[in-house]
Design an enzyme around this catalytic site. Structure first.
Site, mmCIF file in Angstrom:
data_model
loop_
_atom_site.group_PDB
_atom_site.id
_atom_site.type_symbol
_atom_site.label_atom_id
_atom_site.label_comp_id
_atom_site.label_asym_id
_atom_site.label_seq_id
_atom_site.Cartn_x
_atom_site.Cartn_y
_atom_site.Cartn_z
ATOM 1 N N ARG A 37 67.234 -20.465 63.834
ATOM 2 C CA ARG A 37 68.335 -21.328 64.265
ATOM 3 C C ARG A 37 69.467 -20.481 64.850
ATOM 4 O O ARG A 37 69.973 -19.570 64.175
ATOM 5 C CB ARG A 37 68.838 -22.145 63.082
ATOM 6 C CG ARG A 37 70.057 -23.003 63.366
ATOM 7 C CD ARG A 37 70.334 -23.972 62.232
ATOM 8 N NE ARG A 37 69.260 -24.950 62.092
ATOM 9 C CZ ARG A 37 69.373 -26.123 61.467
ATOM 10 N NH1 ARG A 37 70.532 -26.481 60.934
ATOM 11 N NH2 ARG A 37 68.341 -26.942 61.373
ATOM 12 N N LYS A 73 63.780 -19.075 56.461
ATOM 13 C CA LYS A 73 64.647 -19.535 57.541
ATOM 14 C C LYS A 73 65.410 -18.360 58.116
ATOM 15 O O LYS A 73 65.814 -17.450 57.403
ATOM 16 C CB LYS A 73 65.670 -20.559 57.030
ATOM 17 C CG LYS A 73 66.265 -21.429 58.129
ATOM 18 C CD LYS A 73 65.236 -22.426 58.622
ATOM 19 C CE LYS A 73 65.789 -23.378 59.645
ATOM 20 N NZ LYS A 73 64.768 -24.364 60.057
ATOM 21 N N GLY A 168 68.150 -40.543 68.707
ATOM 22 C CA GLY A 168 67.889 -39.212 69.236
ATOM 23 C C GLY A 168 66.646 -39.220 70.097
ATOM 24 O O GLY A 168 65.540 -39.466 69.598
ATOM 25 N N GLY A 174 61.709 -38.436 72.076
ATOM 26 C CA GLY A 174 61.095 -39.007 73.268
ATOM 27 C C GLY A 174 59.615 -39.278 73.079
ATOM 28 O O GLY A 174 59.090 -40.320 73.496
#
Length: 338
Positions: A37, A73, A168, A174
């Protein structure tokens, strides 16, 4: 405060000058996995907190996905208003990951994509989704979860005629919107980026603003962007029978799951619903499984969710609590991971 992670590294990147944080929560089931991230933080220690929290969630996600992996992470804490030298940042990330000797592998997350994984892969082999878009796999897992949710709420796995609010409409949202439209569902959608209305229009979805989408009167709300949308302030406004989507960390805090439960709104834990992409990437790239085996794993998200919802009812607990119990059991008894 006790530290439950097996390893946490925080270094100032020698090229970029930005804090690079890698948290390895667990390797009990195997190599830790988790996204990289790149995000703006007021203080780098906020990024550290994110890395600790998200890596722990990844341990549960991998276990519930049936993967022989633990959770980790990477967070790069960027200051506001600075445009970083992206290649320098990613090479700094790669060097930290390489120094862990294979205990952890990374992939795309907020602020990074498949092309960035190619750059990281120039300096370490411990990376996945290099040039590969995991969003179709994530969306396929979401559809499996939504079928389980509507079966639980309405008695049938059929999505046709059911109503959904997709909050979103990015890469994953999508794809989810398209799959729902193809299944004959009625969809309303929203995104903070108004240019994405063209995606909704192309699949016949109604368009609204994000708050209107969040509070739409539908069968299922599908959070598909950043997390934190379910709070003590927003839960009373919901007009849906269930919430199930791929956005990570949808709850602002664990106690919000109880608020949803009290309102009779089923919340499908996001660590389960969003697992399709990571299943596809890890099973395909790291474990070299055959496509039919990978597809079966992704389809199994629906079965796992049904198991969690049944356990929640049997124990008069929330699905979040049931998922946590199952994840803990799977980590403690790794032979149960297929």
């Amino acid at each position: 405060m006790s530290l439950e992670h097996v390893r946490v590294v925080a270094e100032k990147g020698p090229r970029s000058g930005f804090p690079v944080i890698v948290a390895v929560h667990s390797t009990a089931l195997g190599q830790a996995i988790g996204g990289c991230r790149l995000s703006v933080y007021a203080d780098w220690r906020d990024g550290l907190e994110d890395a600790l929290r998200l890596s722990a969630a990844m341990t549960a996600k991998a276990a519930l996905a049936g993967l022989p992996n633990g959770g980790g992470k990477t967070v790069v804490a960027l200051p506001a208003g600075v445009v970083p030298d992206r290649r320098a940042v990613l090479h700094d990330v790669a060097d930290v990951i390489e120094s862990l000797g294979g205990d952890y592998a990374t992939g795309p997350d907020v602020g990074t994509g498949p092309d960035d994984m190619v750059t990281i892969g120039e300096r370490t082999p411990y990376v996945f989704c290099r040039g590969h878009d995991s969003s179709p796999g994530t969306a396929a897992g979401v559809l499996a979860a939504l079928r389980a949710v509507v079966a639980d709420r309405f008695g049938s796995h059929d999505l046709a005629g059911r109503s959904f609010a997709v909050l979103g409409v990015g890469r994953v949202g999508g794809h989810v919107l398209r799959l729902l439209a193809e299944a004959g569902a009625r969809v309303v959608a929203a995104d903070v980026d108004p240019s994405r209305r063209t995606v909704a229009d192309s699949f016949g979805a109604a368009w609204t603003d994000p708050h209107g989408c969040l509070t739409a009167e539908v069968d299922v709300l599908v959070p598909a962007a950043l997390g934190g949308v379910l709070t003590p302030e927003t839960v009373p406004e919901l007009r849906c029978a269930a919430v199930a989507g791929p956005a990570n960390n949808q709850l602002d805090r664990p106690g919000t799951a109880a608020l949803l439960h009290e309102r009779g709104i089923l919340w499908a834990p996001d660590v389960v619903v969003s697992a399709g992409g990571i299943i596809h990437a890890i099973a395909t790239e790291l474990h070299r499984e055959a496509p039919d085996r990978v597809a079966a794993r992704i389809g199994g998200i629906g079965d796992t969710l049904t198991r969690i919802l049944d356990a929640a009812r049997e124990t008069s607990s929330t699905p979040a609590e049931a998922a946590a119990r199952l994840a803990g059991w799977l980590v403690d008894y790794p032979a149960k991971i297929a």
